[in-house]
Design an enzyme around this catalytic site. Structure first.
Site, PDB file in Angstrom:
ATOM      1  CG  HIS A  20      -2.197  -1.832  -7.167  1.00  0.00           C
ATOM      2  ND1 HIS A  20      -1.664  -2.442  -8.043  1.00  0.00           N
ATOM      3  CD2 HIS A  20      -1.886  -2.445  -5.695  1.00  0.00           C
ATOM      4  CE1 HIS A  20      -0.407  -3.152  -7.582  1.00  0.00           C
ATOM      5  NE2 HIS A  20      -0.689  -3.330  -5.989  1.00  0.00           N
ATOM      6  CG  ASP A  67      -1.935  -1.112   1.078  1.00  0.00           C
ATOM      7  OD1 ASP A  67      -2.292  -1.438   0.142  1.00  0.00           O
ATOM      8  OD2 ASP A  67      -2.269  -1.622   2.070  1.00  0.00           O
TER       9      ASP A  67
HETATM   10  P1  GDP Z   1      -0.801   0.448  -3.572  1.00  0.00           P
HETATM   11  O1  GDP Z   1      -1.301  -0.728  -3.221  1.00  0.00           O
HETATM   12  O2  GDP Z   1       0.570   0.522  -3.331  1.00  0.00           O
HETATM   13  O3  GDP Z   1      -1.101   1.097  -4.975  1.00  0.00           O
HETATM   14  O4  GDP Z   1      -1.337   1.617  -2.617  1.00  0.00           O
HETATM   15  P2  GDP Z   1      -3.084   1.684  -2.208  1.00  0.00           P
HETATM   16  O5  GDP Z   1      -3.717   2.336  -3.252  1.00  0.00           O
HETATM   17  O6  GDP Z   1      -3.382   0.540  -1.466  1.00  0.00           O
HETATM   18  O7  GDP Z   1      -2.568   2.832  -0.966  1.00  0.00           O
HETATM   19  C1  GDP Z   1      -2.195   4.158  -1.212  1.00  0.00           C
HETATM   20  C2  GDP Z   1      -3.386   5.343  -0.799  1.00  0.00           C
HETATM   21  O8  GDP Z   1      -2.957   6.322  -0.643  1.00  0.00           O
HETATM   22  C3  GDP Z   1      -4.556   5.409  -1.963  1.00  0.00           C
HETATM   23  O9  GDP Z   1      -5.869   5.511  -1.229  1.00  0.00           O
HETATM   24  C4  GDP Z   1      -4.242   6.368  -2.725  1.00  0.00           C
HETATM   25  O10 GDP Z   1      -5.139   7.237  -3.064  1.00  0.00           O
HETATM   26  C5  GDP Z   1      -3.635   7.254  -1.625  1.00  0.00           C
HETATM   27  N1  GDP Z   1      -2.232   8.067  -2.229  1.00  0.00           N
HETATM   28  C6  GDP Z   1      -1.284   7.628  -2.868  1.00  0.00           C
HETATM   29  N2  GDP Z   1      -0.504   8.783  -2.974  1.00  0.00           N
HETATM   30  C7  GDP Z   1      -0.755   9.780  -2.176  1.00  0.00           C
HETATM   31  C8  GDP Z   1      -0.388  10.961  -1.782  1.00  0.00           C
HETATM   32  O11 GDP Z   1       0.771  11.383  -2.293  1.00  0.00           O
HETATM   33  N3  GDP Z   1      -1.076  11.558  -0.834  1.00  0.00           N
HETATM   34  C9  GDP Z   1      -2.124  11.040  -0.327  1.00  0.00           C
HETATM   35  N4  GDP Z   1      -2.678  12.055   0.579  1.00  0.00           N
HETATM   36  N5  GDP Z   1      -2.720   9.801  -0.617  1.00  0.00           N
HETATM   37  C10 GDP Z   1      -2.248   9.186  -1.638  1.00  0.00           C
HETATM   38  P1  IMO Z   2      -1.160  -4.361  -2.236  1.00  0.00           P
HETATM   39  O1  IMO Z   2      -0.707  -4.477  -3.510  1.00  0.00           O
HETATM   40  C1  IMO Z   2      -1.276  -4.486   1.958  1.00  0.00           C
HETATM   41  C2  IMO Z   2      -1.291  -8.731   3.455  1.00  0.00           C
HETATM   42  C3  IMO Z   2      -2.394  -9.496   4.218  1.00  0.00           C
HETATM   43  C4  IMO Z   2      -1.871 -10.556   4.912  1.00  0.00           C
HETATM   44  C5  IMO Z   2      -0.708 -10.977   4.184  1.00  0.00           C
HETATM   45  C6  IMO Z   2      -1.058 -12.318   3.115  1.00  0.00           C
HETATM   46  O2  IMO Z   2      -2.577  -3.315  -2.175  1.00  0.00           O
HETATM   47  O3  IMO Z   2      -0.102  -3.392  -1.661  1.00  0.00           O
HETATM   48  P2  IMO Z   2      -2.672 -12.871   0.973  1.00  0.00           P
HETATM   49  O4  IMO Z   2      -4.071 -12.347   0.983  1.00  0.00           O
HETATM   50  O5  IMO Z   2      -1.525 -12.184   0.254  1.00  0.00           O
HETATM   51  O6  IMO Z   2      -2.385 -14.353   1.661  1.00  0.00           O
HETATM   52  O7  IMO Z   2      -2.422 -12.108   2.532  1.00  0.00           O
HETATM   53  O8  IMO Z   2      -0.349 -10.029   3.331  1.00  0.00           O
HETATM   54  N1  IMO Z   2      -1.588  -8.248   2.112  1.00  0.00           N
HETATM   55  C7  IMO Z   2      -1.579  -6.830   1.915  1.00  0.00           C
HETATM   56  N2  IMO Z   2      -1.248  -5.930   2.534  1.00  0.00           N
HETATM   57  N3  IMO Z   2      -1.452  -4.314   0.547  1.00  0.00           N
HETATM   58  C8  IMO Z   2      -1.602  -5.327  -0.449  1.00  0.00           C
HETATM   59  O9  IMO Z   2      -1.670  -5.277  -1.342  1.00  0.00           O
HETATM   60  C9  IMO Z   2      -1.626  -6.848   0.355  1.00  0.00           C
HETATM   61  N4  IMO Z   2      -2.035  -8.010  -0.103  1.00  0.00           N
HETATM   62  C10 IMO Z   2      -1.675  -9.051   1.005  1.00  0.00           C
HETATM   63  O10 IMO Z   2      -3.341  -8.377   5.093  1.00  0.00           O
HETATM   64  O11 IMO Z   2      -1.230  -9.939   6.200  1.00  0.00           O
HETATM   65 MG    MG Z   3      -2.928  -1.344  -1.854  1.00  0.00          MG
END
Ligand code: GDP
Ligand code: IMO
Ligand code: MG
Length: 423
Positions: free
Chosen positions: A41, A13
């Site tokens: 994502h 994340d």
């Molecule tokens: P990923 O799984 O690595 O793609 O990341 P996620 O989407 O799960 O989590 C990132 C979160 O932070 C999302 O809700 C994005 O919209 C938000 N986000 C990403 N970059 C920024 C930033 O620079 N500032 C803020 N405030 N939010 C961001």
């Molecule tokens: P993105 O791509 C954050 C965590 C789960 C759990 C462990 C194993 O959005 O960064 P799984 O379902 O893969 O067997 O879970 O990994 N987990 C994540 N945590 N972001 C993710 O994906 C995750 N995908 C799995 O919470 O602890």
């Molecule tokens: Mg994510």
């Protein structure tokens, strides 16, 4: 004109999706190289706000081929829903492809994932996304998995299912879950062939031609190193390799062909799910990071555990991944903090260490912090590195120094225009 890997540098994340969405504006090919629909994502662009789970984050550029690569695991039911969401925004989704080698997440994988988690007591629960990831990769390693290619050959598929379904039913029975029927699985696979058959390809020629003709290729990772099957906080990990090393096997590209390895680093730390997380905060600062950063899982909605930036984990990550540069996201979330901390070492018993120790020691590791003055002004409208507040630049330069890779991108908000590329 290059191959760039986008890799999560922490616990997931970090903002990988939004970085891929940005870079894909000028990319020919985006390849998701591992994981399944456990990803969340988040992408915000002119088409709207999306939480992508298995579809690559380049999907918003119709000229970018988006490949769900050989190293992934695919649930066609959830992919269908996701594709409908993308299509609802006016895009065709015609640029989506799936490699024939990808393993299929079957209904029994999801059932077993949920049941196995429920059986564990709180200490040992991984807190999985219940998307069937562990069970499907286990079948892949046991060489009893069903691959996308199998749905084109019903005779072969039936033979494979006849070998494995009795075994799966014994496992399901252990958890008091009703048995799976082979004919139902055959029908399901037939419906998937109908829906996705024309998108399932042998990606080798596509990827090879793109690389040999100097196209711009992006390799999109899922999750982050701390939950890598080999290098993460085992057993609280996912079942694949989200690290730079995983890109090659998952996408079918030699390490020699990768030009840039971008580590995506959040300006603080978050983790969702079980396992050690030494920098976790249980105080007001933790609450504040969660509420300003809106730290709730994009796949499960769970509140994310929050803490200060962990430089011990980041430098470990840089070593394993070999980042050529890093993107620091969510800088704006720190805008209102008077003091900001960085964990630069751990205390483990009487010892102070600056490396990530074995898992059992991470459980008892206590963070040792250095403190930085906050910049206490709004950065969300800043559009260049030079215009960032001096104190923010100093904080970022410290992250750079402790992590060991130059910062190439900083983000100050989730929108495309809130991404600053440093010269
Ligand atoms: P990923 O799984 O690595 O793609 O990341 P996620 O989407 O799960 O989590 C990132 C979160 O932070 C999302 O809700 C994005 O919209 C938000 N986000 C990403 N970059 C920024 C930033 O620079 N500032 C803020 N405030 N939010 C961001
Ligand atoms: P993105 O791509 C954050 C965590 C789960 C759990 C462990 C194993 O959005 O960064 P799984 O379902 O893969 O067997 O879970 O990994 N987990 C994540 N945590 N972001 C993710 O994906 C995750 N995908 C799995 O919470 O602890
Ligand atoms: Mg994510």
């Amino acid at each position: 004109m290059s191959v760039t890997a986008i890799v999560g540098a922490q616990w997931g994340d970090e903002g990988k999706g939004r970085i891929v969405d940005y870079l894909a504006q000028n990319a020919d090919l985006v390849i998701r190289f591992q994981g399944g629909d456990n990803a969340g994502h988040t992408v915000i662009n002119s088409y709207g706000k999306f939480a992508l789970h298995i579809i690559p984050s380049g999907i918003f550029n119709p000229d970018t081929i988006c490949l769900v690569g050989a190293g992934t695991v695919v649930n066609f039911n959830t992919m269908k829903e996701e594709l409908e969401g993308v299509r609802a925004s006016g895009l065709s989704g015609d640029n989506l492809r799936i490699d024939k080698r990808a393993h299929l997440i079957m209904p029994y994988h999801c059932l077993l994932d949920g049941a196995e988690e429920q059986k564990k007591d709180a200490k040992w629960a991984i807190g999985t996304t219940k998307r069937g990831i562990g069970p499907v990769y286990a079948d892949k390693a046991a060489r009893i998995g069903i691959r996308a290619a199998d749905i084109f050959d019903p005779d072969r598929l039936r033979v494979r299912l006849e070998m494995l379904i009795p075994r799966k039913n014994r496992e399901l029975e252990f958890y008091d879950i009703p048995a799976i029927d082979i004919d139902e699985m055959m029908d399901l696979c037939a419906s998937w062939k109908e829906e996705f058959g024309d998108k399932i390809i042998d990606s080798l020629p596509l990827v090879r031609d793109a690389v040999l003709s100097d196209k711009t290729v992006i390799l999109e990772g899922q999750l982050g190193i701390m939950r890598d099957l080999d290098w993460g906080i085992y057993p609280y990990v996912t079942s694949s390799n989200p690290t730079a090393g995983g890109t090659c096997a998952g996408a079918g590209i030699s390490p020699r062909r990768i030009n840039n390895i971008y580590g995506i680093v959040k300006s603080y730390s978050t983790s969702v799910g079980g396992g050690p997380f030494p920098v976790e905060l249980f105080d007001e600062d933790g609450e504040k990071l969660r509420s300003i950063g809106m730290e709730f899982g994009a796949t499960t909605g769970r509140p994310r555990r929050c803490g200060w930036f962990d430089a011990v984990a980041a430098s470990f990550s840089c070593w394993i991944n070999g980042f050529t540069s890093i993107a620091v996201t969510k800088l704006d979330v720190l805008d209102t903090f008077e003091r900001i901390k960085i964990c630069k070492a751990y205390r483990v018993g009487d010892e102070i260490i600056d490396y990530v120790p074995e898992i059992s020691l991470q459980d008892i590791a206590e963070p040792i912090y250095e403190e930085w003055e906050g910049w206490q002004c709004d950065t969300t409208g800043v559009r260049s590195w030079d215009d960032l507040p001096e104190k923010a630049k100093a904080y970022l330069e410290r992250i750079e120094e402790l992590t060991g890779a130059p910062i190439g991108i900083v983000s100050v908000g989730p929108r495309r225009e809130q991404l600053l590329v440093r010269d």
